[in-house]
Design a protein around this motif. Structure first.
Motif, PDB file in Angstrom:
ATOM      1  N   MET A   1       0.921  -1.200  -0.042  1.00  0.00           N
ATOM      2  CA  MET A   1       0.052   0.065  -0.325  1.00  0.00           C
ATOM      3  C   MET A   1       0.951   1.263  -0.010  1.00  0.00           C
ATOM      4  SD  MET A   1      -3.140   1.025   2.516  1.00  0.00           S
ATOM      5  CE  MET A   1      -2.044   1.378   4.007  1.00  0.00           C
ATOM      6  N   SER A   2       0.404   2.228  -0.797  1.00  0.00           N
ATOM      7  CA  SER A   2       1.237   3.609  -1.003  1.00  0.00           C
ATOM      8  C   SER A   2       1.190   4.261   0.432  1.00  0.00           C
ATOM      9  CB  SER A   2       0.875   4.221  -1.983  1.00  0.00           C
ATOM     10  OG  SER A   2       1.028   3.372  -3.309  1.00  0.00           O
ATOM     11  N   ILE A   3       2.178   4.817   0.828  1.00  0.00           N
ATOM     12  CA  ILE A   3       2.231   5.763   2.042  1.00  0.00           C
ATOM     13  C   ILE A   3       2.227   7.133   1.375  1.00  0.00           C
ATOM     14  CG2 ILE A   3       3.833   6.672   3.816  1.00  0.00           C
ATOM     15  CD1 ILE A   3       4.843   3.796   4.084  1.00  0.00           C
ATOM     16  N   LEU A   4       1.196   7.908   1.468  1.00  0.00           N
ATOM     17  CA  LEU A   4       1.009   9.251   1.019  1.00  0.00           C
ATOM     18  C   LEU A   4       1.440  10.260   1.873  1.00  0.00           C
ATOM     19  CD1 LEU A   4      -2.298   8.596  -1.067  1.00  0.00           C
ATOM     20  CD2 LEU A   4      -0.008   8.133  -1.798  1.00  0.00           C
ATOM     21  N   SER A   5       1.640  10.173   3.112  1.00  0.00           N
ATOM     22  CA  SER A   5       1.732  11.291   4.089  1.00  0.00           C
ATOM     23  C   SER A   5       2.473  10.785   5.270  1.00  0.00           C
ATOM     24  CB  SER A   5       0.579  12.061   4.487  1.00  0.00           C
ATOM     25  OG  SER A   5      -0.161  11.225   5.029  1.00  0.00           O
ATOM     26  N   ILE A   6       3.282  11.494   5.799  1.00  0.00           N
ATOM     27  CA  ILE A   6       4.099  11.087   7.213  1.00  0.00           C
ATOM     28  C   ILE A   6       3.511  12.265   8.268  1.00  0.00           C
ATOM     29  CG2 ILE A   6       6.360  11.561   8.307  1.00  0.00           C
ATOM     30  CD1 ILE A   6       7.524  11.230   5.459  1.00  0.00           C
ATOM     31  N   ASP A   7       3.121  11.675   9.255  1.00  0.00           N
ATOM     32  CA  ASP A   7       2.367  12.489  10.412  1.00  0.00           C
ATOM     33  C   ASP A   7       3.636  12.497  11.480  1.00  0.00           C
ATOM     34  OD1 ASP A   7       2.844   9.906  11.767  1.00  0.00           O
ATOM     35  OD2 ASP A   7       0.408   9.679  11.867  1.00  0.00           O
TER      36      ASP A   7
END
Length: 548
Positions: A1-7
């Motif tokens: 699954m693609s990681i689209l953001s970093i929290d």
């Protein structure tokens, strides 16, 4: 699954993982250092810096992206050691500024934060060189800016940026001839990529990551317990005697006569002059005789006599109390970075208020310097780094200090620092003081004798681990298997017919009679040159020569 953001929580794990990964691989980075002398190593300095950043991140209760980045920036700024550590801290600082308005990070925000980091780091270096950590960071950022418009998958984005950065790193030997000759890539650039590699490993992981503390995470404040094993009888001369001679107009003093007399009654002699005054420092059992001799040259001021045997007897018990005892406030205070009992004593004799233990292999952090500044009761504080790898950390402390004005006299060696202190004239403005100290420093040439810690090639010289190295202004000019021969060869390179004074500071592994031989060699071959011998007590460097 693609990681689209970093929290925030993910960023926290990534920074800690990056610090851990460099810590695990710092020895590899250290071994990339081209110069074979025992000095502060790049991998160690960068690791200590990023560990300081990760420590602040780990103890932060926030999961806000900007707060996490700001904590990393704050920790790295104060924990920065060595030039590579300071540059790394500036990358963190700019990265933090770039995330000021973000609650999460996508590829565009990440690339723009990288760009802000590079801009900030370049501003911190007066003369950036190509083929260094700055080049790797800049070109990787340019690639990141391009990729951020082509993909929103952060893991894919970082892998491509990292791959390109490795390509740039491999090219660094073509940008810096010294790297090519040694057959290595830039150490700072490699250290940076270890941090990014570690961060990437943590990107897709949800498990907790904790900081792996370095066993060398700090410089000890120094233990005074060893002093208790020293007998008062081992202190050769009991009184530290200092004074300033105001030269009388009708007395064209022969300073060599004064030095010769002081040498007959003591040691640790420092005698310097200008057109108006002569500054004197000597350890002797007959301070009265030193003062009487001084009076034959003019009137005396700033006289001070300390009983060193009495000081020694009380030192173990009162050292902590003495450090915390309020001092009379001064308009200008001085801090010097130094190591070696004799050299530290000379700095104190010249008016330095606080010594930071450090130098070769022990580069103090910006935090160490700020702590020292707090201990000096003065409106303005002048710092003498006495090592080229400590100047940037001192300048960073200058920017971070809020309560006091800090000024850095960029001394690269111990002789430069001593010369700068000799050039200090009380009751002058800070501008005049800095100008005078820098000018005095410019008249001094430094020679050093040490040993090689690794095999390498410098210029046309093949160097083997354990070789004796003689350096002229930091450049290796002598390679030998014999210490005495190396000393004589270096002397012939740094002393000439125009040299007036040579000061020899011998280290903890050198006997006084060996240093006296070096003195006699200079006197025999350069008869017009005055020679002084001082116990420096410095580790790693057999001799430090100051030539004026």
């Amino acid at each position: 699954m693609s990681i689209l953001s970093i929290d925030g929580s993910t960023l926290k794990r990534m920074i800690i993982a990056g610090a851990n990964y460099l810590e695990q691989n710092k020895q590899i980075v250290d071994e990339l250092n081209v110069f074979p002398v025992p000095d502060g190593d790049t991998g160690t300095n960068m690791s200590l810096t990023v560990l300081a950043a990760a420590r602040e991140v780990e103890k932060s209760d926030s999961n806000d992206v900007f707060e996490i980045a700001k904590a990393a920036a704050s920790g790295s700024l104060r924990g920065a050691r060595g030039n590579s550590g300071v540059i790394l801290s500036q990358l963190f600082r700019g990265f933090s500024k770039g995330l000021q308005t973000h609650s999460t990070i996508d590829t565009v925000a990440l690339a723009e934060a990288f760009e802000e980091g590079v801009k900030t780091a370049y501003k911190a270096v007066m003369k950036p060189k190509e083929g260094t950590i700055l080049t790797v960071a800049r070109e990787a950022t340019e690639k990141a800016l391009q990729l951020s418009l082509e993909t929103d998958n952060i893991e894919e984005f970082l892998k491509e940026v990292l791959s390109y950065a490795h390509t740039v790193l491999k090219k660094t030997p073509d940008m810096l001839p010294v790297l090519k000759q040694a057959g290595v890539v830039d150490a700072g650039g490699r250290g940076l990529l270890y941090i990014i590699e570690g961060a990437l490993k943590a990107l897709s992981s949800k498990e907790d990551i904790h900081l792996e503390e370095s066993v060398s995470a700090g410089i000890s404040k120094g233990s005074y317990s060893a002093l208790s094993t020293i007998s008062n009888e081992d202190i050769t001369f009991g009184y530290c005697t200092e004074f300033i001679i105001n030269r009388s107009e009708n007395n064209p003093s022969q300073i060599s006569e004064l030095r010769e007399f002081l040498n007959s009654i003591g040691d640790s002699i420092v005698v310097v002059e200008d057109d108006e005054v002569i500054k004197v420092h000597v350890h002797t059992d007959h301070p009265g005789q030193a003062i009487e001799k001084g009076l034959t040259f003019g009137s005396l001021t700033n006289m001070k006599i300390d009983n060193m045997r009495e000081q020694h007897s009380n030192k173990v018990i009162v050292e902590e109390i003495k450090e915390s005892k309020p001092q009379e406030k001064k308009p200008i205070g001085f801090i010097a970075v130094s190591i070696g009992e004799g050299i530290q004593e000379i700095f104190k004799g010249l008016g330095v208020d606080y010594i930071i233990q450090g130098g070769q292999t022990m580069n103090p952090s910006t935090e160490d310097i700020l702590t020292a500044v707090e201990k000096v009761n003065a409106e303005k504080v002048i710092i003498l780094p006495n090592n080229k790898n400590i100047i940037l950390a001192a300048e960073q402390a200058q920017q971070l200090s809020k309560d006091k004005e800090i000024f850095v006299v960029p001394s690269k060696t111990i002789p430069q620092g001593i010369a700068a202190m000799i050039g200090y004239e009380p009751d002058h403005s800070i501008e005049e003081t800095l100008e005078s100290m820098n000018e005095s420093m410019s008249y001094v040439k430094t020679g050093q004798i040490t040993f090689a810690v690794r095999d390498t090639v410098i210029g046309d010289r093949e160097i083997k681990k354990g070789n004796i190295l003689g350096m002229d202004e930091g450049n290796i000019e002598v390679v030998s298997d014999n210490l005495e021969e190396a000393v004589y060869e270096l002397i012939d390179k740094i002393v000439d017919e125009d040299s007036e004074i040579v000061s020899i500071y011998y280290g903890e592994d050198v006997k006084e009679e060996e240093a006296i031989k070096a003195k006699e060699y200079i006197e025999e071959n350069y008869p017009d040159c005055e020679v002084e011998v001082h116990f420096g007590g410095q580790p790693l460097y057999y001799y430090i020569f100051s030539v004026e």
